[in-house]
Design a protein around this motif. Structure first.
Motif, mmCIF file in Angstrom:
data_model
loop_
_atom_site.group_PDB
_atom_site.id
_atom_site.type_symbol
_atom_site.label_atom_id
_atom_site.label_comp_id
_atom_site.label_asym_id
_atom_site.label_seq_id
_atom_site.Cartn_x
_atom_site.Cartn_y
_atom_site.Cartn_z
ATOM 1 N N ASN A 27 0.793 -1.234 0.000
ATOM 2 C CA ASN A 27 0.000 0.000 0.000
ATOM 3 C C ASN A 27 0.828 1.288 0.000
ATOM 4 O O ASN A 27 0.433 2.286 0.599
ATOM 5 N N CYS A 63 0.009 3.706 -4.029
ATOM 6 C CA CYS A 63 -1.382 4.033 -4.343
ATOM 7 C C CYS A 63 -1.771 5.433 -3.893
ATOM 8 O O CYS A 63 -1.105 6.054 -3.067
ATOM 9 N N GLY A 74 -6.548 -5.187 -6.477
ATOM 10 C CA GLY A 74 -5.546 -5.372 -5.425
ATOM 11 C C GLY A 74 -5.208 -6.846 -5.266
ATOM 12 O O GLY A 74 -5.776 -7.701 -5.938
ATOM 13 N N ASP A 84 -3.224 -5.728 -0.375
ATOM 14 C CA ASP A 84 -2.216 -4.782 -0.858
ATOM 15 C C ASP A 84 -2.752 -4.165 -2.147
ATOM 16 O O ASP A 84 -2.996 -4.869 -3.131
ATOM 17 N N TYR A 85 -2.955 -2.849 -2.121
ATOM 18 C CA TYR A 85 -3.521 -2.180 -3.299
ATOM 19 C C TYR A 85 -2.455 -1.637 -4.256
ATOM 20 O O TYR A 85 -2.776 -0.893 -5.167
ATOM 21 N N ASN A 86 -1.195 -2.033 -4.050
ATOM 22 C CA ASN A 86 -0.146 -1.576 -4.982
ATOM 23 C C ASN A 86 -0.469 -1.963 -6.421
ATOM 24 O O ASN A 86 -0.124 -1.263 -7.351
#
Ligand code: ZN
Length: 476
Positions: free
Chosen positions: A34, A37, A128, A141-143
């Protein structure tokens, strides 16, 4: 009874743009969870997406490479569904106006060249990534959220898992050639879903389509398809049918497992994304991208056959990856003998790459070093076996072939006097072999040559040894 397998594929490929599909966050893989983002990635209120032009160009490039029709007027839609890896509650994708339609990829199947047709290629954003812990928690994890993807959907035209594998390999090679994706399956840049069912060709009875989700290796995909083929046939033979469902592949157990059964088609309530304007692409831009497309794998293969007089098989292997093809063409700048270079690469070089599970670009071997080494062997300065040893040393150390030969004193012994001395000594020590040879046991020669090579620490000139040996035995 005869059965026919029907396979269709959906492939998700991450595009290797610098930034994400709708914001300026980095598209780099990994990073602390994260940290890659922003409000757009997370769909926070008021955040406005902006289309990444490069992603559109990469998608067009892919469409042209796969012979698709490029739609000059296209649009992004919202695909509404709720899932924890999708923080906005909708994914930006394309519904009835995909960027690319039709097209095909050719594969060399057992029955010859086969065209596998595509339904479409559309653009969408990635979601994600979820990790399920053993304690039962789900970490998100929204990377990866918002990374540009293309989804390539085929018609159900493949009839064996092997055909599907050939299709996937061709697809991956092409995407890498045109440099739109690194296709690293272990990093999730290439993932595939399989739709599979079976038809009894005598009765026309069909099984329901099973979808196998998120296969992240070609080997796993093939094994999953083989497993499903067998399962479907067994059910048909019992007079039963499969349920229409989504399954996943369990690599450890070697079987597919039910994820969810499909009722009716999910209603995603697709609607045009009001934040994003219609995308209009000029014909001239499409033409420009087409003209700048690099040489594609099958073209390169044809050229390798005609320019370098290689067999179809060798040309196929050498052009399977762009890097290997480049390595081959760089090497023949140092030694003008394409057949010999092909033999070295197809033999010892590829064996080494396979053993170590690495790609040519990740080794210490350079085209210059390989070219020089082949020259040295060709000139007879070292023999073929020593050449192989030197190649191994280059792989390990990256040293120049000349340096290795000098340091290890590997120069071939071609001096007649010196060789005579070694041969004579070996013959003295192996009188029984001389008797055997004279009694017609030709195998004795092989043994003696082996002893001579050993005595010379592998440096004796083999041609000279063979000639000299017979002469010297006959003199005795
Ligand atoms: Zn962002």
């Amino acid at each position: 009874m005869a059965y026919k397998t029907i396979i269709g594929l959906e492939i998700h490929t991450e595009l290797m743009t610098k930034t994400k599909m709708f914001c300026s966050c980095t598209n780099a893989f990994g990073g602390e969870a994260n940290t890659h983002c922003c409000p757009v990635c997370l769909g926070l209120p008021g955040a406005l997406p902006v289309i990444n032009k490069v992603a559109i160009e990469y998608a067009i490039k892919s469409g042209i490479a796969f012979n698709c029709k490029i739609n000059t007027h296209t649009r992004m839609d919202r695909k509404n569904y709720f899932y924890s890896d999708l923080v906005k509650g909708y994914q930006i994708s394309q519904d009835d106006l995909p960027l690319c339609e039709g097209g095909y990829i050719e594969i060399e199947s057992e029955e010859g060249t086969k065209k596998v047709h595509l339904e479409r290629i559309h653009i969408e954003e990635d979601t994600g990534k979820q990790t399920h812990t053993t304690e039962g928690d789900t970490l998100i994890d929204y990377n990866r959220a918002g990374v540009p993807l293309i989804e390539i959907v085929t018609k159900p035209e493949m009839n064996t898992p092997e055909e599907a594998r050939l299709f996937l390999e061709n697809l991956r090679a092409t995407l890498k050639y045109i440099e739109v994706s690194d296709c690293k399956m272990e990093e999730g840049s290439l993932r595939c879903d399989v739709n599979i069912n079976i038809v009894d060709t005598e009765t026309g009875n069909k099984t329901n389509i099973t979808e196998i989700k998120n296969l992240n290796s070609f080997r796993g995909a093939v094994r999953a398809m083989e497993y499903e083929e067998k399962r479907h046939i067994e059910l048909l033979q019992k007079g039963e049918n499969t349920i229409k469902e989504t399954r996943r592949w369990d690599e450890v157990k070697g079987e597919t497992i039910t994820m969810r059964t499909k009722g009716d088609v999910a209603d995603y309530r697709y609607a045009a994304d009001g934040d994003l304007a219609e995308i209009v692409i000029e014909d001239s831009r499409i033409e420009e991208i087409k003209n700048n497309l690099p040489e594609l794998p099958h073209h390169k293969k044809e050229r390798f056959i005609s320019d370098y007089d290689l067999s179809e098989y060798d040309a196929g292997v050498l052009t399977a990856s762009k890097e290997l093809a480049l390595f081959f063409e760089e090497t023949i700048k140092y030694i003008d003998d394409s057949k010999l270079v092909s033999n070295w690469i197809m033999g010892d070089v590829l064996r080494r790459l396979k053993d170590e599970e690495i790609e040519i670009q990740d080794t210490k071997l350079t085209p210059k070093a390989l070219g020089e080494l082949i020259n040295i062997v060709k000139d007879g300065k070292i023999n073929n076996n020593t050449g192989k040893k030197v190649l191994k040393e280059i792989f390990d150390t990256g040293k120049e072939p000349e340096t290795i030969i000098k340091e290890q004193g590997l120069v071939q012994i071609s001096d007649e006097g010196a060789l005579k001395e070694i041969v004579s000594k070996v013959l003295d020590e192996n009188e029984q072999s001389i008797i055997d040879y004279k009694n017609g046991k030709d195998r004795a020669i092989g043994f003696l040559v082996g002893q001579i090579m050993k005595a010379s620490k592998g440096k004796a000139n083999p041609q000279m040894v063979n000639k000299m040996l017979i002469e010297m035995i006959n003199e005795r």
